[in-house]
Scaffold this motif. Structure first.
Motif, PDB file in Angstrom:
ATOM      1  N   ASP A 167       0.809  -1.216   0.000  1.00 43.06           N
ATOM      2  CA  ASP A 167       0.000   0.000   0.000  1.00 43.06           C
ATOM      3  C   ASP A 167       0.843   1.267   0.000  1.00 43.06           C
ATOM      4  O   ASP A 167       0.509   2.240  -0.696  1.00 43.06           O
ATOM      5  N   ASN A 168       1.942   1.265   0.742  1.00 46.49           N
ATOM      6  CA  ASN A 168       2.774   2.475   0.785  1.00 46.49           C
ATOM      7  C   ASN A 168       3.499   2.729  -0.535  1.00 46.49           C
ATOM      8  O   ASN A 168       3.670   3.876  -0.948  1.00 46.49           O
ATOM      9  N   HIS A 169       3.933   1.655  -1.194  1.00 49.35           N
ATOM     10  CA  HIS A 169       4.545   1.829  -2.513  1.00 49.35           C
ATOM     11  C   HIS A 169       3.534   2.420  -3.488  1.00 49.35           C
ATOM     12  O   HIS A 169       3.846   3.315  -4.287  1.00 49.35           O
ATOM     13  N   ILE A 170       2.315   1.892  -3.417  1.00 49.70           N
ATOM     14  CA  ILE A 170       1.259   2.353  -4.324  1.00 49.70           C
ATOM     15  C   ILE A 170       0.890   3.800  -4.026  1.00 49.70           C
ATOM     16  O   ILE A 170       0.679   4.608  -4.933  1.00 49.70           O
ATOM     17  N   ALA A 171       0.855   4.147  -2.745  1.00 54.20           N
ATOM     18  CA  ALA A 171       0.525   5.528  -2.366  1.00 54.20           C
ATOM     19  C   ALA A 171       1.564   6.498  -2.915  1.00 54.20           C
ATOM     20  O   ALA A 171       1.228   7.583  -3.411  1.00 54.20           O
ATOM     21  N   SER A 175      -0.968   5.323  -7.842  1.00 57.68           N
ATOM     22  CA  SER A 175      -2.017   4.354  -8.151  1.00 57.68           C
ATOM     23  C   SER A 175      -1.373   3.003  -8.412  1.00 57.68           C
ATOM     24  O   SER A 175      -0.150   2.905  -8.617  1.00 57.68           O
ATOM     25  N   ILE A 176      -2.200   1.964  -8.426  1.00 54.91           N
ATOM     26  CA  ILE A 176      -1.689   0.636  -8.748  1.00 54.91           C
ATOM     27  C   ILE A 176      -1.149   0.609 -10.166  1.00 54.91           C
ATOM     28  O   ILE A 176      -0.054   0.077 -10.426  1.00 54.91           O
ATOM     29  N   ALA A 177      -1.879   1.206 -11.094  1.00 57.55           N
ATOM     30  CA  ALA A 177      -1.446   1.206 -12.494  1.00 57.55           C
ATOM     31  C   ALA A 177      -0.092   1.891 -12.646  1.00 57.55           C
ATOM     32  O   ALA A 177       0.799   1.395 -13.354  1.00 57.55           O
ATOM     33  N   GLN A 202      -9.366  -3.038  -6.291  1.00 60.02           N
ATOM     34  CA  GLN A 202      -7.921  -3.041  -6.482  1.00 60.02           C
ATOM     35  C   GLN A 202      -7.473  -4.285  -7.242  1.00 60.02           C
ATOM     36  O   GLN A 202      -6.519  -4.233  -8.022  1.00 60.02           O
ATOM     37  N   VAL A 203      -8.148  -5.395  -7.006  1.00 58.51           N
ATOM     38  CA  VAL A 203      -7.830  -6.625  -7.733  1.00 58.51           C
ATOM     39  C   VAL A 203      -8.026  -6.406  -9.224  1.00 58.51           C
ATOM     40  O   VAL A 203      -7.174  -6.783 -10.050  1.00 58.51           O
ATOM     41  N   LYS A 204      -9.128  -5.780  -9.585  1.00 57.24           N
ATOM     42  CA  LYS A 204      -9.392  -5.497 -10.995  1.00 57.24           C
ATOM     43  C   LYS A 204      -8.328  -4.577 -11.564  1.00 57.24           C
ATOM     44  O   LYS A 204      -7.811  -4.801 -12.671  1.00 57.24           O
ATOM     45  N   GLU A 205      -7.950  -3.549 -10.813  1.00 62.78           N
ATOM     46  CA  GLU A 205      -6.944  -2.610 -11.293  1.00 62.78           C
ATOM     47  C   GLU A 205      -5.587  -3.287 -11.448  1.00 62.78           C
ATOM     48  O   GLU A 205      -4.867  -3.055 -12.430  1.00 62.78           O
ATOM     49  N   ALA A 206      -5.239  -4.137 -10.500  1.00 64.13           N
ATOM     50  CA  ALA A 206      -3.955  -4.836 -10.572  1.00 64.13           C
ATOM     51  C   ALA A 206      -3.904  -5.778 -11.765  1.00 64.13           C
ATOM     52  O   ALA A 206      -2.877  -5.883 -12.453  1.00 64.13           O
TER      53      ALA A 206
END
Length: 278
Positions: A167-171, A175-177, A202-206
């Motif tokens: 989560d921190n990397h994504i923040a 975004s996840i993308a 988030q699963v869909k985005e990943a």
């Protein structure tokens, strides 16, 4: 398990420096320099063996000519009261090495035994049990080896073994993308990228971003089943977060590919092993 025994030599030096410093005062006073003895390593409770090659290295560090006979193999299930190894050599050396060898095997066998309990709980589900980086500093490779002795599989051996976007990397990335795109642009071509998700969106985005593995972190069993249905085998799914012996079966039955459990290394109890004179 990929384990380089050469790395063990450095650890053994540290262990002896910690435990005996200049010498073993008791052994020097009580045992003649040329005395020879034979000892058996005994299981005082039912155990899954792990660490026999390491114990042999420990004894042979102080007496290179000692004879170490393994009566069983790592991964074997041993009932209480069973001698699983014998060692013959210089009595001073063996007695000085005794506690280090026992401490290590008690820890490793404890991990192997707990791992085996978790593996048994998910038999027939199709899911694999994997470990985490929740290991004792300095003992990671030995503890991960112990996991394999209990029938589990290894996750990342270290931070350089794969990319896990939490989560921190994504923040930080936004975004996840964006995080996955940045990882793909710089990662070695054979390196997998795993994305931690705690919500179904988030699963869909990943998945759309091209993640190689998706971690379902602290999700309910109902949400994990929905994620499994949506992903439909396009990438492996890992269940993680708060998994216990009494809950792992239900989580594995959701259809995930892997269940990661920090407790098998973080919370394993040492077993009771003794070194007894023959």
């Amino acid at each position: 398990m990929l384990f380089d025994m050469r790395n063990l030599e450095k650890l053994i030096d540290l262990w002896f420096e910690e435990d005996s410093n200049y010498f073993d005062l008791t052994a020097k006073i009580m045992v003649d320099d040329d005395a020879v003895a034979t000892f058996a390593m005994n299981a005082r409770e039912p155990i899954i063996l792990s660490g026999l090659p390491m114990a042999e290295k420990i004894f042979k560090r102080l007496d290179p000519d000692c004879s170490f006979e393994a009566l069983y193999r790592d991964g074997d299930s041993i009932p209480a009261g069973t001698a699983f190894a014998k060692v013959t050599g210089n009595a001073q050396a063996l007695l000085t090495a005794e506690r280090i060898a026992l401490n290590l095997m008690q820890r490793m066998c404890g991990i192997a035994g707990l791992t085996a309990q978790y593996v048994k709980e998910i038999e027939g589900t199709g899911a694999f049990l994997v470990d985490t980086r929740k290991t004792t500093p300095g003992l990671r490779m030995l503890e991960k080896y112990a996991v394999t002795c209990g029938g589990g599989r290894n996750h990342r051996l270290g931070l350089d073994n794969g990319i896990m976007l939490k989560d921190n990397h994504i923040a930080v990335a936004g975004s996840i993308a964006a995080a996955v795109a940045r990882a793909k642009a710089h990662a070695p071509v054979l390196t997998k990228i795993e994305v931690e998700c705690d919500r179904l969106d988030q699963v869909k985005e990943a998945l759309e971003a091209g993640a190689d593995v998706i971690m379902l972190d602290n999700m309910s069993n109902e949400d994990m089943r929905e994620a499994v249905s949506f992903v439909a085998g396009r990438v492996p799914l890992e269940c993680s977060g708060g998994v216990r012996l009494e809950t792992i079966r239900g989580k594995a039955e959701t259809g995930v590919d892997f269940v990661s459990v920090g407790r098998i290394t973080q919370s394993a109890h040492c077993v009771d092993i003794g070194l007894d004179d023959l």
